[in-house]
Design an enzyme around this catalytic site. Structure first.
Site, PDB file in Angstrom:
ATOM      1  N   ASP A  33       8.134   9.503 -14.003  1.00 39.99           N
ATOM      2  CA  ASP A  33       7.431  10.775 -14.159  1.00 39.99           C
ATOM      3  C   ASP A  33       6.066  10.772 -13.487  1.00 39.99           C
ATOM      4  O   ASP A  33       5.574  11.807 -13.046  1.00 39.99           O
ATOM      5  CB  ASP A  33       7.208  11.062 -15.653  1.00 39.99           C
TER       6      ASP A  33
ATOM      7  N   LYS B 210      -8.024  -2.619  -7.362  1.00 40.65           N
ATOM      8  CA  LYS B 210      -6.735  -3.286  -7.538  1.00 40.65           C
ATOM      9  C   LYS B 210      -6.802  -4.715  -7.020  1.00 40.65           C
ATOM     10  O   LYS B 210      -7.421  -4.919  -5.989  1.00 40.65           O
ATOM     11  CB  LYS B 210      -5.650  -2.543  -6.737  1.00 40.65           C
TER      12      LYS B 210
ATOM     13  N   ASP C  72       1.427  -0.881  -0.204  1.00 39.56           N
ATOM     14  CA  ASP C  72       1.820  -1.643   0.989  1.00 39.56           C
ATOM     15  C   ASP C  72       1.382  -3.100   0.889  1.00 39.56           C
ATOM     16  O   ASP C  72       1.621  -3.860   1.811  1.00 39.56           O
ATOM     17  CB  ASP C  72       1.198  -1.032   2.249  1.00 39.56           C
TER      18      ASP C  72
END
Lengths: 300, 300
Positions: free
Chosen positions: B19, B220, B245
């Site tokens: 979702d 991240k 990626d």
């Protein structure tokens, strides 16, 4: 445990024992442009006593010729062939060990000292002090052409380090699989007037991180530097002492070459690193506060 | 082993399952200023299907507002609060987790994106795009005064990186024992038009090496970034997928947050890194060549 020298007798005995004295310069003989108190006197005393004096510096920002001028200013006559710098050792390594073909070039991150030594050894280069690479203008791959004759990237202290230089070096190292990655030295910092500044090792660190590979280091503590000296000077390691301010370069270099070692505390290493609760595993043979302490020895 | 997606049914099933779709941008949606073929169509398809779309980028060179303009240009309407950048997360971390007092400042190595986000969060800073720090003039400690109000050094991608910035940051980190060392992200490289360029991790690498300490990374794969998103958006991790990626940032980030992960091969990671003889230990749930592949799914 290192022997802490303090009495005139300690210094007298030390000078008696060693015939060849190898000196690091920054942090030992001077701090930036300020000479360490008494350093020049001590060099004169050693000379007067018939000792061979050799200068072994990782500072690649100046060529041996420029280094000689620094000694001249401080009032000590030295010969260029008494000076061994990591820029010189790198140029010798590229021409005689790596045997870079004459139609190949080195991409330089570094200052005029490296350029001068490469030129003396007949090695072609690009980068370095070239104004096109000394810019803060944005770097774009679309304006970059890979020079396929670049066979090595040589990285030393560069106070004009910038994104263009790093980006070009990165392209050479990743797009040409046989391009060698060399560093004049990997000192993380160096002692300057008024404090400590970022050293050559910190200049090559971005490339090492981006490429995922450490450079081959030429300067202390690597053996390449001692090979360079041994090719020119005959000395008995047992009668030779290396004087330095840094454990992981100077003192390690001396130990790996089978030389005695004297640590001075006028540069990077602080006393707590050798006497504190978690001392360095690299233990010099001798320690003294400053090279100037050896003035306790008479000229006789 | 990662599931390699290829048929329309594979993509249909994937879209059905999740979702909330979190997207890395550089190397996933675009490469430099070139959009990845079909990426904008896929975002529109997902929106049309009622999916929540969130953009999670380590690129700290631009603020969320600037990022929105990039989407505008590519023809996709996004809201600023759908974009989570490492510059924004760093500013939120400094103001709400570190709780830097209002009379303290951040010394910035980075670009306008960081400055804009710090300003939005009411955090004072020096450095960054200040012309005094964007220079290749020699840096001298004798002309430098330590600003004792600097409580953190924040380092991000800075294509104007230079010796003055690095030297100042080094002084703050070593002469003020309580100065925090933060990095927006530690990606070693990033995908640009025409190839790969040096990333933010390579910009903080000289400092990490010189100081002997790694920075606290905000972007991240660090959890700080997910904390930032969770503070604003309610989503079910089991129904959420992270698309990226890069294995050691995007995919690891998703895995550590309990999300599903989809690797695309339009950026840093090459197929050999997951299928070759020495595959990465970070294994995504799904792999597809390009985000554009999801066009196989109809709008219905």
């Amino acid at each position: 445990m290192a022997a802490r020298l303090s009495s005139a007798q300690d210094y007298e005995s030390l000078v008696d024992q060693y015939d060849t004295w190898m000196f690091d310069c920054d942090g030992v003989l001077w701090q930036g442009s300020n000479p360490v108190d008494g350093a020049m006197d001590v060099l004169q005393i050693l000379r007067h006593r018939g000792k061979r004096v050799i200068f072994v510096t990782n500072n690649a920002s100046q060529s041996r010729k420029s280094y000689k001028k620094k000694f001249d200013k401080l009032g000590l006559e030295v010969h260029v062939d008494e000076i061994y710098g990591s820029a010189y050792a790198s140029a010798v390594y590229i021409s005689t060990v790596m045997k870079l073909p004459k139609d190949k070039k080195v991409f330089v991150i570094g200052m005029s000292g490296i350029e001068e030594e490469l030129t003396e050894e007949g090695v072609s280069y690009i980068g370095g002090t070239d104004p096109a690479d000394n810019t803060l203008e944005p770097f774009s791959l679309s304006n970059f052409t890979l020079d396929t004759s670049v066979g090595a990237v040589l990285c030393g202290l560069d106070t004009s380090i910038n994104y263009t230089k790093l980006s070009k070096a990165y392209q050479y190292l990743t797009r040409n699989p046989v391009c060698e990655f060399l560093a004049t030295n990997t000192d993380s910092t160096y002692p300057a007037a008024g404090g400590t500044l970022i050293g050559a090792g910190s200049i090559s660190a971005p490339l090492a991180f981006a490429v995922g590979k450490e450079p081959l280091c030429i300067g202390k503590p690597a053996k390449t530097m001692l090979d360079c000296i041994q090719a020119k000077v005959h000395f008995d390691p047992k009668k030779t002492i290396m004087v330095g301010d840094r454990l992981n370069t100077d003192i390690l270099f001396g130990q790996q070459g089978g030389l005695a070692t004297l640590l001075v505390l006028t540069g990077i290493t602080k006393e707590i690193e050798i006497t504190g609760p978690s001392p360095s595993p690299i233990v010099p043979d001798y320690v003294t506060a400053s090279i100037g302490d050896l003035r306790a020895v008479g000229k006789q």
